[in-house]
Design a protein around this motif. Sequence first.
Motif, PDB file in Angstrom:
ATOM      1  N   GLY A 115       0.806  -1.209   0.000  1.00  0.00           N
ATOM      2  CA  GLY A 115       0.000   0.000   0.000  1.00  0.00           C
ATOM      3  C   GLY A 115       0.837   1.256   0.000  1.00  0.00           C
ATOM      4  O   GLY A 115       0.527   2.226  -0.701  1.00  0.00           O
ATOM      5  N   ALA A 116       1.917   1.246   0.773  1.00  0.00           N
ATOM      6  CA  ALA A 116       2.801   2.412   0.839  1.00  0.00           C
ATOM      7  C   ALA A 116       3.679   2.513  -0.400  1.00  0.00           C
ATOM      8  O   ALA A 116       4.011   3.614  -0.844  1.00  0.00           O
ATOM      9  N   VAL A 117       4.060   1.374  -0.961  1.00  0.00           N
ATOM     10  CA  VAL A 117       4.925   1.384  -2.143  1.00  0.00           C
ATOM     11  C   VAL A 117       4.152   1.825  -3.383  1.00  0.00           C
ATOM     12  O   VAL A 117       4.668   2.580  -4.212  1.00  0.00           O
ATOM     13  N   GLY A 118       2.929   1.354  -3.515  1.00  0.00           N
ATOM     14  CA  GLY A 118       2.112   1.771  -4.643  1.00  0.00           C
ATOM     15  C   GLY A 118       2.155   0.803  -5.807  1.00  0.00           C
ATOM     16  O   GLY A 118       2.617  -0.341  -5.676  1.00  0.00           O
ATOM     17  N   PRO A 119       1.698   1.230  -6.985  1.00  0.00           N
ATOM     18  CA  PRO A 119       1.542   0.331  -8.130  1.00  0.00           C
ATOM     19  C   PRO A 119       2.842  -0.249  -8.682  1.00  0.00           C
ATOM     20  O   PRO A 119       2.804  -1.204  -9.451  1.00  0.00           O
ATOM     21  N   GLU A 120       3.971   0.287  -8.306  1.00  0.00           N
ATOM     22  CA  GLU A 120       5.245  -0.255  -8.790  1.00  0.00           C
ATOM     23  C   GLU A 120       5.844  -1.272  -7.813  1.00  0.00           C
ATOM     24  O   GLU A 120       7.030  -1.605  -7.896  1.00  0.00           O
ATOM     25  N   ALA A 121       5.011  -1.788  -6.926  1.00  0.00           N
ATOM     26  CA  ALA A 121       5.509  -2.696  -5.889  1.00  0.00           C
ATOM     27  C   ALA A 121       6.222  -3.908  -6.478  1.00  0.00           C
ATOM     28  O   ALA A 121       7.339  -4.247  -6.054  1.00  0.00           O
ATOM     29  N   GLN A 122       5.601  -4.578  -7.447  1.00  0.00           N
ATOM     30  CA  GLN A 122       6.231  -5.776  -7.995  1.00  0.00           C
ATOM     31  C   GLN A 122       7.511  -5.427  -8.750  1.00  0.00           C
ATOM     32  O   GLN A 122       8.513  -6.135  -8.648  1.00  0.00           O
ATOM     33  N   GLY A 123       7.492  -4.349  -9.496  1.00  0.00           N
ATOM     34  CA  GLY A 123       8.692  -3.928 -10.212  1.00  0.00           C
ATOM     35  C   GLY A 123       9.828  -3.595  -9.265  1.00  0.00           C
ATOM     36  O   GLY A 123      10.989  -3.956  -9.508  1.00  0.00           O
ATOM     37  N   LEU A 124       9.501  -2.914  -8.181  1.00  0.00           N
ATOM     38  CA  LEU A 124      10.512  -2.579  -7.176  1.00  0.00           C
ATOM     39  C   LEU A 124      11.100  -3.846  -6.572  1.00  0.00           C
ATOM     40  O   LEU A 124      12.324  -3.979  -6.430  1.00  0.00           O
ATOM     41  N   SER A 125      10.226  -4.788  -6.218  1.00  0.00           N
ATOM     42  CA  SER A 125      10.691  -6.019  -5.590  1.00  0.00           C
ATOM     43  C   SER A 125      11.563  -6.827  -6.546  1.00  0.00           C
ATOM     44  O   SER A 125      12.597  -7.368  -6.145  1.00  0.00           O
ATOM     45  N   ASP A 126      11.156  -6.898  -7.810  1.00  0.00           N
ATOM     46  CA  ASP A 126      11.952  -7.644  -8.794  1.00  0.00           C
ATOM     47  C   ASP A 126      13.339  -7.019  -8.977  1.00  0.00           C
ATOM     48  O   ASP A 126      14.352  -7.731  -9.043  1.00  0.00           O
ATOM     49  N   THR A 127      13.392  -5.691  -9.053  1.00  0.00           N
ATOM     50  CA  THR A 127      14.674  -5.005  -9.215  1.00  0.00           C
ATOM     51  C   THR A 127      15.553  -5.203  -7.990  1.00  0.00           C
ATOM     52  O   THR A 127      16.771  -5.449  -8.111  1.00  0.00           O
ATOM     53  N   TRP A 128      14.961  -5.109  -6.835  1.00  0.00           N
ATOM     54  CA  TRP A 128      15.695  -5.299  -5.575  1.00  0.00           C
ATOM     55  C   TRP A 128      16.372  -6.664  -5.561  1.00  0.00           C
ATOM     56  O   TRP A 128      17.569  -6.789  -5.285  1.00  0.00           O
ATOM     57  N   ARG A 129      15.608  -7.697  -5.878  1.00  0.00           N
ATOM     58  CA  ARG A 129      16.157  -9.052  -5.870  1.00  0.00           C
ATOM     59  C   ARG A 129      17.218  -9.233  -6.954  1.00  0.00           C
ATOM     60  O   ARG A 129      18.284  -9.818  -6.714  1.00  0.00           O
ATOM     61  N   GLN A 130      16.948  -8.738  -8.139  1.00  0.00           N
ATOM     62  CA  GLN A 130      17.897  -8.880  -9.244  1.00  0.00           C
ATOM     63  C   GLN A 130      19.248  -8.266  -8.893  1.00  0.00           C
ATOM     64  O   GLN A 130      20.309  -8.871  -9.118  1.00  0.00           O
ATOM     65  N   LYS A 131      19.231  -7.069  -8.348  1.00  0.00           N
ATOM     66  CA  LYS A 131      20.486  -6.384  -8.043  1.00  0.00           C
ATOM     67  C   LYS A 131      21.191  -7.008  -6.845  1.00  0.00           C
ATOM     68  O   LYS A 131      22.425  -7.083  -6.801  1.00  0.00           O
ATOM     69  N   GLN A 132      20.439  -7.462  -5.870  1.00  0.00           N
ATOM     70  CA  GLN A 132      21.028  -8.140  -4.715  1.00  0.00           C
ATOM     71  C   GLN A 132      21.880  -9.319  -5.179  1.00  0.00           C
ATOM     72  O   GLN A 132      23.030  -9.494  -4.738  1.00  0.00           O
ATOM     73  N   LEU A 133      21.332 -10.127  -6.085  1.00  0.00           N
ATOM     74  CA  LEU A 133      22.073 -11.267  -6.607  1.00  0.00           C
ATOM     75  C   LEU A 133      23.229 -10.828  -7.497  1.00  0.00           C
ATOM     76  O   LEU A 133      24.342 -11.366  -7.398  1.00  0.00           O
ATOM     77  N   GLU A 134      22.979  -9.864  -8.371  1.00  0.00           N
ATOM     78  CA  GLU A 134      24.020  -9.392  -9.277  1.00  0.00           C
ATOM     79  C   GLU A 134      25.238  -8.899  -8.512  1.00  0.00           C
ATOM     80  O   GLU A 134      26.384  -9.204  -8.885  1.00  0.00           O
ATOM     81  N   TYR A 135      25.016  -8.172  -7.438  1.00  0.00           N
ATOM     82  CA  TYR A 135      26.137  -7.658  -6.656  1.00  0.00           C
ATOM     83  C   TYR A 135      26.954  -8.803  -6.057  1.00  0.00           C
ATOM     84  O   TYR A 135      28.192  -8.723  -5.988  1.00  0.00           O
ATOM     85  N   SER A 136      26.288  -9.872  -5.627  1.00  0.00           N
ATOM     86  CA  SER A 136      27.033 -11.004  -5.059  1.00  0.00           C
ATOM     87  C   SER A 136      27.884 -11.686  -6.127  1.00  0.00           C
ATOM     88  O   SER A 136      29.030 -12.071  -5.867  1.00  0.00           O
ATOM     89  N   TRP A 137      27.345 -11.823  -7.337  1.00  0.00           N
ATOM     90  CA  TRP A 137      28.117 -12.457  -8.415  1.00  0.00           C
ATOM     91  C   TRP A 137      29.330 -11.622  -8.791  1.00  0.00           C
ATOM     92  O   TRP A 137      30.428 -12.150  -8.973  1.00  0.00           O
TER      93      TRP A 137
END
Length: 225
Positions: free
Chosen positions: A33-55
Motif C-alpha cells: 500500500g505504501a509502495v504503490g503500483p510499482e511494488a512488484q517492479g521494485l521487488s523484482d529489481t531489488w532481488r535482481q540487483k542483490q544477486l548481481e552484486y554477489s556475483w
Amino acid sequence: MPLPAPLDRADAVVFDAYGTLLDVHSAVQRHAGAVGPEAQGLSDTWRQKQLEYSWVLALAGRYAPFWTLTERALDFALAKHPKVDPGVRADLLEAYKALDAYEEVPATLRHLRGAGLKTAILSNGDTAMLDAAVTAADLGGLLDAVLSVDPAGTFKTAPAAYDLAPARLGVARERIVFLSSNRWDIAGAAAYGFTPVWVNRTGQPDEYPDLAPVRVIRSLDGLLA
C-alpha cells in the motif's frame, strides 16, 4: 514408508534460504500500500540487483556482507522507481529481516527430520540476517545447521561456499541433496557434486543443460512425492 529418490540415497538435505524457504517478495508485499503500483517492479529489481552484486564481488575476488548488498540493491531499486516514496526504505529493510516462509516449509522439514535426515540452510545471507529470518519464521528447531557463506568470504556458486555444508554436517557431498529456487545455484551445486533439486516455483524455463538438476519440483511438497 521408503523415501522417494533422491532422498533414499541421502544423509542430509540442505536448502538455500532466500526464494527457496523464504519468500523474498514478502517484504514489499507487506508494504504494498505504501509502495504503490510499482511494488512488484521494485521487488523484482531489488532481488535482481542483490544477486548481481554477489556475483560481481565473487568474480572480482571481493566480499561484503549480504545485508550490505541488500541495502545497496534496495537503494538502486528506489532510484530506478522514482515514483516510490523513498521513505519506505526503513520499513522494507526491517521487513526483509522477517520474510515469510512458504506455507509448506515447516511440514517438509519436520518430515525430513522424522525420516532421520539432517537438515540445514546454506545461504549467501550473513549470519545476523539468517538468524533473524530463521527466528521470525520459527524454523530454528527444524534445522541442524544454519550456514552463512561468511566464513568462506565469497558467495555461491564458488566451491568454497558449498564446502561449508559437508564440513559442518559431517556428510560427504554426494550424500547431500541440495535444494534451491535459483537455477544458477542448482548449476553450482551440480558442478560441486551435490545432488541438486530445483524448486522452480515460478515455472521458469530451464538453462545450464550441462549442469542439470536430478528433479524439478514446483514447491517443497514435491520433494516427498
